[in-house]
Scaffold this motif. Structure first.
Motif, PDB file in Angstrom:
ATOM      1  N   UNK A 142       0.833  -1.201   0.000  1.00  0.00           N
ATOM      2  CA  UNK A 142       0.000   0.000   0.000  1.00  0.00           C
ATOM      3  C   UNK A 142       0.867   1.249   0.000  1.00  0.00           C
ATOM      4  N   UNK A 143       0.389   2.293  -0.656  1.00  0.00           N
ATOM      5  CA  UNK A 143       1.194   3.502  -0.831  1.00  0.00           C
ATOM      6  C   UNK A 143       1.466   4.206   0.494  1.00  0.00           C
ATOM      7  N   UNK A 144       0.628   3.991   1.526  1.00  0.00           N
ATOM      8  CA  UNK A 144       0.807   4.680   2.800  1.00  0.00           C
ATOM      9  C   UNK A 144       1.672   3.880   3.771  1.00  0.00           C
ATOM     10  N   UNK A 145       2.365   2.850   3.268  1.00  0.00           N
ATOM     11  CA  UNK A 145       3.101   1.953   4.153  1.00  0.00           C
ATOM     12  C   UNK A 145       4.552   2.363   4.369  1.00  0.00           C
ATOM     13  N   UNK A 146       5.040   3.398   3.671  1.00  0.00           N
ATOM     14  CA  UNK A 146       6.459   3.739   3.736  1.00  0.00           C
ATOM     15  C   UNK A 146       6.917   4.060   5.160  1.00  0.00           C
TER      16      UNK A 146
END
Length: 510
Positions: A142-146
């Protein structure tokens, strides 16, 4: 900066601390926390193969289910993070885990579950492969996992991003050169206080470099020729799982990288034999197990002798050896050599004692036990007499330390075959040096200043011991598996190179 190749054999804080000696195991219990790949080339399936191929016992906690093949990922299903937590707790409640490899973690909730478990269990070896994009180009995270992934780095000892993943972690564009990739690796290592394995596989060129970057900024590079193959599915998964397994055996990160990278190189080189799928096929994880029958007679030792021909030639081109034969070697250089050799022999005797403890026959047990005793009773006495007359106050040099580390890794983390192969060059190459130099000594006009040393290593009893050691190595090779023989070969070649470096160190450092 140190540069290694696959034919040749850095670590203060959490990242730099060595694995506790008590966790070093011949067959470590390794847990993979990753997603599933039904095609078998990546994820959990690749990890299990990699762990087993490198001598570990594999366990798995599944973080995600995927529908994928060699052509790409079609769908991803992520079970509740609570179910992953139950998997992890079930394992650690029952089994002592020596190493952990972490792969695909699809969302922040899953990452936090893994981080909380690691905080509680604190495994001795944690390798994090920040899987974000499959080799097909499909996104798996998911893109918000960084930010959650960056937080997870505090629990890892090594992180192994490819160049796109490294760019995401440092919040920059993907590096377009090896120098830029190393700089990103240094920044990630420093800010997250974790070792980073920078991988150059995405760069163009005939070489495929990797670099082990320490939090303090030191870099050790490992290079190999690029394998021209489309079978790259799961290479990152396979390498990181192999690294976790080997590190639990060696307790030495550079050695673990060298071994794991060499194993993966062979797995890529033989990958076409599998003929799996129509896209990016898998690597051949079990290449070492699917070869011909064990070598007969002395075929194995002869292959070893042939392989180290460059090292054998290099020894006799060294200034130290030439001056020793001519009797023109300075006392300072010889004293430094003997001082280092005395320190080396103390450790070498313990490695021989370990070989005796592992030996499968009473005859071999006795041989190695006598060798250990001889190191202390004869050779160290010879060194002590000279050093008493030519005192030199020095500590172990870098070559001495690295050679001893190599031997101890083989002795206390490897098989019996690896141990005897690792110690063989100190018998075989020394016997060859003694034979050649003794011929020059006999023709020497006058009193040779190093006569006693030359006579010791040209002694027939030493030559007989070298021949016996060769026979023992051949017998171990016949008993072992293909993987055992490959590790024996690696151990022997590295020891042979250390012998060259050991002789040369006297002139460089005295």
């Amino acid at each position: 900066m140190i540069v290694n190749t696959l034919s040749e054999p850095a670590t203060g804080d959490r990242a730099a601390a060595p694995t506790p000696a008590a966790t070093v195991r011949r067959h470590p219990r390794v847990l993979s926390i990753a997603g599933s790949d039904p095609s078998g080339g990546a994820g959990i399936q690749a990890d299990i193969k990699s762990i087993a191929a490198n001598g570990g016992y594999a366990m798995a906690a599944v973080t995600a289910l995927t529908a994928q093949n060699t052509r790409g990922v079609q769908s991803v299903h992520v079970p509740p993070a609570e179910f992953l937590r139950r998997q992890l707790e079930s394992l650690s409640d029952d089994i002592a885990i020596d190493a952990v490899k972490i792969g695909m973690l699809a969302n922040p909730e899953v990452m936090r579950a893994v981080g909380e478990w690691l905080e509680t269990t604190r495994p001795a070896v944690v390798v994090l492969d920040p899987v974000m994009v499959a080799s097909s180009g499909d996104s798996l995270v998911a893109v918000d996992a960084r930010l959650a992934l960056l937080d997870l780095l505090q629990h890892a000892h090594l992180v192994t991003p490819n160049l796109p993943e490294l760019a995401v972690l440092v919040g920059e564009a993907e590096a377009d050169s090896w120098e830029a990739a190393l700089e990103q690796g240094r920044r990630l290592a420093a800010t997250s206080q974790v070792r980073v394995l920078v991988k150059g596989g995405h760069l163009a060129g005939s070489a495929c470099p990797d670099a082990l970057v320490e939090p303090g900024g030191s870099v050790e590079e490992f290079t190999a020729l690029r394998i021209d193959t489309a079978n790259t599915h799961g290479t990152g998964c396979s390498l990181s799982a192999a690294l976790a397994t080997v590190q639990a055996q060696t307790n030495h990160w550079p050695e673990s990288v060298r071994r794991a990278k060499g194993w993966l190189w062979d797995a890529l080189e033989t990958s076409a034999e599998l003929e799996v799928g129509h896209g990016h096929g898998p690597v051949n994880h079990f290449h070492s197990l699917w070869d011909a029958a064990p070598p007969a007679g002395n075929a194995f030792s002869r292959s070893l002798w042939d392989e180290v021909e460059p090292q054998r030639k290099a020894i006799f081109e060294l200034g130290f050896i030439k001056d020793l034969a001519a009797g023109t070697l300075t006392e300072a250089h010889f004293a430094y050599y003997l001082a280092q050799d005395a320190m080396y022999l103390g450790s070498y005797s313990r490695v021989l004692a370990r070989a005796s403890a592992l030996a499968p026959t009473a005859e071999e047990q006795l041989f190695w036990a006598k060798g250990a005793e001889n190191c202390l009773a004869v050779e160290l006495a010879l060194h002590g007499d000279w050093l008493a007359r030519h005192p030199l106050d020095v500590g172990p040099g870098p070559v001495t330390k690295h050679y001893v580390d190599h031997l101890q890794a083989a002795a206390f983390a490897g098989s019996y075959g690896e141990v005897v192969a690792a110690v063989l060059p100190c018998y075989w190459l020394y016997a060859e040096v003694g034979r050649v130099l003794h011929a020059d000594y006999l023709a020497f006009d006058g009193v040779h200043p190093y006569a006693r040393w030359l006579e010791t290593y040209a002694d027939q009893a030493f030559a007989d011991a070298a021949e016996a050691a060769v026979r023992i190595v051949d017998a171990a090779a016949r008993r072992g598996s293909a993987l055992d023989r490959e590790r024996m070969r690696e151990a022997f070649v590295h020891s042979a190179q250390y012998e060259v470096d050991f002789f040369d160190a006297a002139r460089l450092h005295a």
